[in-house]
Scaffold this active site. Structure first.
Site, mmCIF file in Angstrom:
data_model
loop_
_atom_site.group_PDB
_atom_site.id
_atom_site.type_symbol
_atom_site.label_atom_id
_atom_site.label_comp_id
_atom_site.label_asym_id
_atom_site.label_seq_id
_atom_site.Cartn_x
_atom_site.Cartn_y
_atom_site.Cartn_z
ATOM 1 N N PRO A 12 39.531 13.006 28.708
ATOM 2 C CA PRO A 12 39.915 14.197 27.935
ATOM 3 C C PRO A 12 39.015 15.359 28.336
ATOM 4 O O PRO A 12 37.802 15.198 28.406
ATOM 5 C CB PRO A 12 39.632 13.784 26.479
ATOM 6 C CG PRO A 12 38.634 12.673 26.559
ATOM 7 C CD PRO A 12 38.866 11.991 27.881
ATOM 8 N N MET A 13 39.591 16.509 28.619
ATOM 9 C CA MET A 13 38.786 17.686 28.973
ATOM 10 C C MET A 13 39.421 18.941 28.396
ATOM 11 O O MET A 13 40.549 19.299 28.760
ATOM 12 C CB MET A 13 38.673 17.801 30.506
ATOM 13 C CG MET A 13 37.764 16.751 31.117
ATOM 14 S SD MET A 13 37.652 16.899 32.910
ATOM 15 C CE MET A 13 39.191 16.167 33.408
ATOM 16 N N GLN A 65 43.248 12.461 21.592
ATOM 17 C CA GLN A 65 41.855 12.419 21.147
ATOM 18 C C GLN A 65 41.639 13.319 19.939
ATOM 19 O O GLN A 65 42.009 14.493 19.958
ATOM 20 C CB GLN A 65 40.882 12.842 22.246
ATOM 21 C CG GLN A 65 39.456 12.567 21.765
ATOM 22 C CD GLN A 65 38.376 13.077 22.671
ATOM 23 O OE1 GLN A 65 38.274 14.277 22.919
ATOM 24 N NE2 GLN A 65 37.540 12.170 23.161
ATOM 25 N N CYS A 95 31.058 14.634 22.110
ATOM 26 C CA CYS A 95 30.896 16.074 22.330
ATOM 27 C C CYS A 95 29.589 16.571 21.706
ATOM 28 O O CYS A 95 29.365 16.400 20.512
ATOM 29 C CB CYS A 95 32.089 16.841 21.751
ATOM 30 S SG CYS A 95 31.914 18.603 22.036
ATOM 31 N N HIS A 166 30.510 7.263 28.081
ATOM 32 C CA HIS A 166 29.941 8.195 29.048
ATOM 33 C C HIS A 166 28.472 7.795 29.205
ATOM 34 O O HIS A 166 27.716 7.857 28.236
ATOM 35 C CB HIS A 166 30.099 9.622 28.519
ATOM 36 C CG HIS A 166 29.608 10.688 29.440
ATOM 37 N ND1 HIS A 166 29.746 12.031 29.161
ATOM 38 C CD2 HIS A 166 28.977 10.625 30.638
ATOM 39 C CE1 HIS A 166 29.220 12.744 30.153
ATOM 40 N NE2 HIS A 166 28.747 11.911 31.052
ATOM 41 N N GLY A 208 30.335 10.763 36.140
ATOM 42 C CA GLY A 208 29.867 10.887 37.522
ATOM 43 C C GLY A 208 30.586 10.014 38.539
ATOM 44 O O GLY A 208 30.099 9.847 39.654
HETATM 45 C C1 LIG Z 1 35.702 21.073 30.990
HETATM 46 C C2 LIG Z 1 35.390 19.781 30.262
HETATM 47 C C3 LIG Z 1 35.899 19.576 29.003
HETATM 48 C C4 LIG Z 1 35.640 18.382 28.316
HETATM 49 N N1 LIG Z 1 36.238 18.175 27.096
HETATM 50 C C5 LIG Z 1 36.100 16.959 26.499
HETATM 51 C C6 LIG Z 1 36.831 16.629 25.334
HETATM 52 O O1 LIG Z 1 37.645 17.417 24.823
HETATM 53 N N2 LIG Z 1 36.629 15.397 24.781
HETATM 54 C C7 LIG Z 1 35.762 14.484 25.332
HETATM 55 O O2 LIG Z 1 35.604 13.373 24.809
HETATM 56 N N3 LIG Z 1 35.074 14.768 26.443
HETATM 57 C C8 LIG Z 1 35.242 15.956 27.041
HETATM 58 N N4 LIG Z 1 34.608 16.213 28.213
HETATM 59 C C9 LIG Z 1 33.761 15.163 28.823
HETATM 60 C C10 LIG Z 1 34.612 14.305 29.776
HETATM 61 O O3 LIG Z 1 35.621 13.614 29.077
HETATM 62 C C11 LIG Z 1 33.739 13.267 30.494
HETATM 63 O O4 LIG Z 1 33.172 12.408 29.552
HETATM 64 C C12 LIG Z 1 32.617 13.925 31.297
HETATM 65 O O5 LIG Z 1 33.074 15.032 32.044
HETATM 66 C C13 LIG Z 1 31.965 12.905 32.243
HETATM 67 O O6 LIG Z 1 32.926 12.375 33.138
HETATM 68 P P1 LIG Z 1 33.042 12.941 34.655
HETATM 69 O O7 LIG Z 1 31.647 12.932 35.240
HETATM 70 O O8 LIG Z 1 33.959 11.966 35.339
HETATM 71 O O9 LIG Z 1 33.585 14.318 34.571
HETATM 72 C C14 LIG Z 1 34.828 17.391 28.903
HETATM 73 C C15 LIG Z 1 34.318 17.611 30.187
HETATM 74 C C16 LIG Z 1 34.602 18.782 30.871
HETATM 75 C C17 LIG Z 1 34.048 18.970 32.269
#
Ligand SMILES: Cc1cc2nc3c(=O)[nH]c(=O)nc-3n(C[C@H](O)[C@H](O)[C@H](O)COP(=O)(O)O)c2cc1C
Length: 333
Positions: A12-13, A65, A95, A166, A208
């Protein structure tokens, strides 16, 4: 083939994983689980539910989510999600934003595992679809696993069987949400150990992960892997996951074929008044690592701003870029 298997998940992002991005991702992988951006219970209970929850049927399996901590409201919102057709409800316990902490949800709930367990119990009582938790491994400078284990133990007893972790602490004190995605060190071993200590639970590792080699490595220790930023920036990275992790047959689709399948959706959305850029901003990374990638990005950005631009604009740019990228030469991931 599985309906909902967390072997591969797209994180989720906020501002990224909206319905247009998920539709596009679904053209690349049929089976990876897709997550919405976090939606707060306050927004859902007081706002425009249709707009917030709407998704295309092709997005299944798709998880909603939620951000919140009041078990009654969380249960009501879980039911709304189930009624809208979501396949899973996920609770955000990761978050670190000060605004989110001020609202008493997100990562700060690692300080209140009983609250999460209460939410899980109420939500599991309200819906028949799985209720899952996405969390961090700890808070601030505390590198023990105590809080994580308390949370997983209590929420597990309350009915949650899938935890997405995470592999970083959240530092609520002193780091911005953006810094919190990179500065606290990744500690994958803590998530691998969690799986060893709770073998009956499904543990999905996140943080990561940059390529399929990383994914394969983690899948020796965990049940699934969730990719966020890399999947967004380089979506074609996921082109082989259906065959490799879900046992699907068939040849992987070329980038050009994916675009062709996106065009009717673009036309439908534009007819509904959606600006082209709301869709194209999610596809800028399609040619990442390929000849023509920069031209693709630039032309899509420029072309999307032209009044009246639509599927035809996209088709033209794609054919220009495809001339430089013979479909037979796929990037190896
Ligand atoms: C722009 C952005 C928005 C995010 N929004 C959420 C969110 O709404 N809910 C959530 O649980 N994590 C959110 N995250 C965290 C990601 O879900 C993820 O846990 C984190 O980026 C680490 O994974 P990655 O290294 O593969 O990006 C967000 C991350 C980014 C970069």
């Amino acid at each position: 083939m599985p309906g909902l298997s967390h072997r591969i998940c797209v994180a989720p992002m906020m501002e990224c994983t909206d319905r247009h991005q998920r539709y596009f991702m679904r053209l690349i992988t049929r089976y990876a689980v897709l997550y919405t951006e976090m939606i707060t219970v306050a927004a859902l209970l007081n706002g425009d539910r249709g707009r917030l929850l709407r998704f295309d049927r092709s997005e299944h399996p798709v998880a909603l989510q939620l951000g919140g901590s009041d078990h009654v409201n969380m249960a009501s919102c879980a039911r709304l999600g189930e009624d809208f057709g979501y396949d899973e409800i996920n609770i955000n316990v990761g978050c670190p934003s000060p605004r989110v902490s001020a609202g008493r949800f997100g990562a700060c709930l690692l300080y209140e595992p009983e609250t999460i367990a209460e939410c899980v119990a109420a939500m599991c009582g309200a819906v028949d679809i799985p209720v899952t938790v996405k969390t961090r491994i700890g808070l601030d400078r505390d590198e023990s696993a105590t809080r994580l284990y308390e949370l997983v133990g209590l929420a597990g007893q309350a009915g949650c069987t899938t935890f997405i972790v995470h592999a970083r602490n959240a530092w609520l004190d002193g780091l911005s949400p953006k810094q919190n995605r990179d500065v606290p060190p990744l500690r994958y071993e803590a998530v691998h150990a969690l799986k060893r200590d709770f073998p009956q639970l499904e543990i999905v590792i996140n943080g990561g992960i940059r390529d399929m080699r990383d994914v394969r490595g983690h899948l020796h220790h965990c049940d699934g892997a969730m990719l966020g930023r890399e999947a967004y920036a380089n979506p074609y990275l996921l082109i082989d996951v259906d065959r490799e992790f879900y046992g699907a047959d068939g040849e992987p689709q070329t980038r050009a074929a994916i675009l062709r399948r996106l065009l009717p959706y673009v036309e439908r959305q534009i007819a509904e008044g959606v600006p082209l850029s709301a869709i194209t901003r999610h596809i800028l990374g399609l040619y990442r690592g390929r000849p023509g990638a920069r031209v693709w990005r630039r032309k899509v950005c420029e072309g999307s701003r032209v009044p009246g631009a639509g599927a035809a604009t996209l088709r033209e740019i794609a054919s220009l870029v495809e001339e430089w990228t013979p479909p037979a030469r796929r990037v190896s991931v």
